[in-house]
Motif scaffolding. Structure first.
Motif, PDB file in Angstrom:
ATOM      1  N   LEU A 299      21.824  -8.406 -19.026  1.00  0.00           N
ATOM      2  CA  LEU A 299      22.576  -9.516 -19.618  1.00  0.00           C
ATOM      3  C   LEU A 299      22.787  -9.317 -21.112  1.00  0.00           C
ATOM      4  O   LEU A 299      23.821  -9.714 -21.659  1.00  0.00           O
ATOM      5  CB  LEU A 299      21.846 -10.835 -19.347  1.00  0.00           C
ATOM      6  CG  LEU A 299      21.733 -11.239 -17.870  1.00  0.00           C
ATOM      7  CD1 LEU A 299      21.035 -12.585 -17.737  1.00  0.00           C
ATOM      8  CD2 LEU A 299      23.104 -11.278 -17.206  1.00  0.00           C
TER       9      LEU A 299
ATOM     10  N   SER B 273      28.158 -12.942 -14.380  1.00  0.00           N
ATOM     11  CA  SER B 273      26.979 -12.144 -14.713  1.00  0.00           C
ATOM     12  C   SER B 273      25.698 -12.945 -14.527  1.00  0.00           C
ATOM     13  O   SER B 273      24.721 -12.459 -13.937  1.00  0.00           O
ATOM     14  CB  SER B 273      27.071 -11.651 -16.162  1.00  0.00           C
ATOM     15  OG  SER B 273      28.178 -10.800 -16.344  1.00  0.00           O
ATOM     16  N   LEU B 274      25.682 -14.163 -15.037  1.00  0.00           N
ATOM     17  CA  LEU B 274      24.460 -14.963 -14.951  1.00  0.00           C
ATOM     18  C   LEU B 274      24.117 -15.312 -13.510  1.00  0.00           C
ATOM     19  O   LEU B 274      22.941 -15.288 -13.110  1.00  0.00           O
ATOM     20  CB  LEU B 274      24.614 -16.238 -15.773  1.00  0.00           C
ATOM     21  CG  LEU B 274      23.398 -17.181 -15.756  1.00  0.00           C
ATOM     22  CD1 LEU B 274      22.183 -16.501 -16.379  1.00  0.00           C
ATOM     23  CD2 LEU B 274      23.707 -18.488 -16.456  1.00  0.00           C
TER      24      LEU B 274
END
Length: 344
Positions: free
Chosen positions: A159, A20-21
């Motif tokens: 996020l 995700s990051l």
């Protein structure tokens, strides 16, 4: 949820945070107006934090138990996903990334150590499949992140939402983890032994010992080749093989899919031929893939070389962690020592 499925979910959640990051780094760069040099310095902070935090992880597992340490550190890692996009300045981003990396490294150590204990308890190889679940989680989250970026969704919203979902998944999985029974060697809790033979606690900083140094060097070579392939496959296809943008991007995807697929099925190979033969065979396949990449001058053949590298490297790192957990004074200390070397 069985302990095997629980630890598999833990690995998938850990990989999903990383995936995700990675997809929202460009948003963070634009938000803070970071130059390429400043972004490069910021991206050095997570591995530095991991390097500092990893040696203390085995001590936490000993004191609080492997199950509790895995649950808490995974929660910190998942919660930390929301904070890089909230950093108000580059200086704060550096601090956040340092703490983020420490949580990543420490949770990586304790979950791998817990997996070593479960593998002993089950009496069969499961580590390759668990690392395959990490790859699946990373790929799935990366795909979702790419969609969010394409839809121009604010990274703070994306996020933050993913962090909440992964926190819930991690909490559910944590309840199914193997309990820290005294009868299971190296489970994280002190074993009940005679008074004249107490189990010494792990050292505060579990630096590599001679017994695991060779294992760590094998792991370092594998992670070095893995990092080089994942980071440079697209560039290499563009600059050397004269591939177009789509084909270049597909090179990374093919590499990761081959690695993930092999890890998910690798435990069967390990049970059939044994861990030593599996590592040797994997090394030969990966080396052959590297030769193909260097010799090839067409996109298709170059991509085939990266596919072979992914297939060959797939089982090496999982087996390195298993071996380290067996050789170390405790699984956590052995895994921490190897993880320290592989993250140099």
């Amino acid at each position: 949820m069985s302990p095997h499925r629980a630890i598999a979910a833990v690995f998938a959640a850990h990989g999903a945070v990383a995936g995700s990051l990675f997809t929202r780094i460009p948003w963070i760069q634009d938000s803070l107006d970071l130059s390429p040099g400043a972004l490069g310095l910021a991206l050095l902070c997570p591995p530095i934090g991991a390097f500092v935090g990893m040696p203390t992880a085995s001590r936490l597992a000993y004191r609080f138990g492997s199950r509790a340490a895995t649950r808490v550190l995974l929660a910190l890692w998942c919660a930390g996903l929301a904070f890089p996009a909230l950093a108000p300045s580059p200086a704060w981003l550096f601090v956040v990334f340092l703490l983020f990396g420490a949580a990543a490294g420490m949770s990586d150590v304790v979950m791998n150590a817990h997996a070593v204990v479960l593998e002993r308890h089950l009496g069969r190889s499961i580590m390759s499949g668990l690392h395959g679940m990490w790859s699946v989680g990373s790929l799935a989250a990366g795909g979702l992140g790419a969609l969010a970026a394409s839809a121009d969704i604010d990274a703070r919203v994306h996020l933050g939402a993913v962090s909440i979902v992964l926190l819930a998944l991690g909490a559910a999985a944590g309840h199914g983890l193997l309990p820290d029974h005294a009868g299971i060697p190296g489970s994280g809790a002190p074993e009940r032994k005679p008074a004249d033979a107490p189990l010494a606690p792990p050292r505060h900083f579990a630096l590599p010992t001679r017994g695991i140094l060779a294992i760590g060097l094998v792991g370092f070579c594998a992670t070095f080749a893995e990092g080089a392939s994942s980071n440079w496959s697209a560039v290499y296809l563009t600059e050397v093989a004269d591939a177009g943008p789509g084909m270049s991007a597909a090179g990374y995807t093919v590499f990761m899919l081959c690695m993930a697929g092999m890890r998910l099925t690798g435990d069967r190979l390990i049970r059939r031929v044994g861990p030593v033969a599996a590592v040797r065979t994997g090394g030969i396949v990966a080396a052959a893939g590297g030769i193909v990449v260097v010799a090839a001058r067409t996109p298709a053949l170059t991509m085939a070389g990266f596919a072979l590298i992914g297939l060959g490297l797939a089982v090496i790192v999982p087996l390195v962690f298993t071996a380290a957990g067996t050789v170390g004074a405790t699984p956590g200390e052995g895994v921490a020592g190897v993880a320290t070397i592989t993250n140099l």
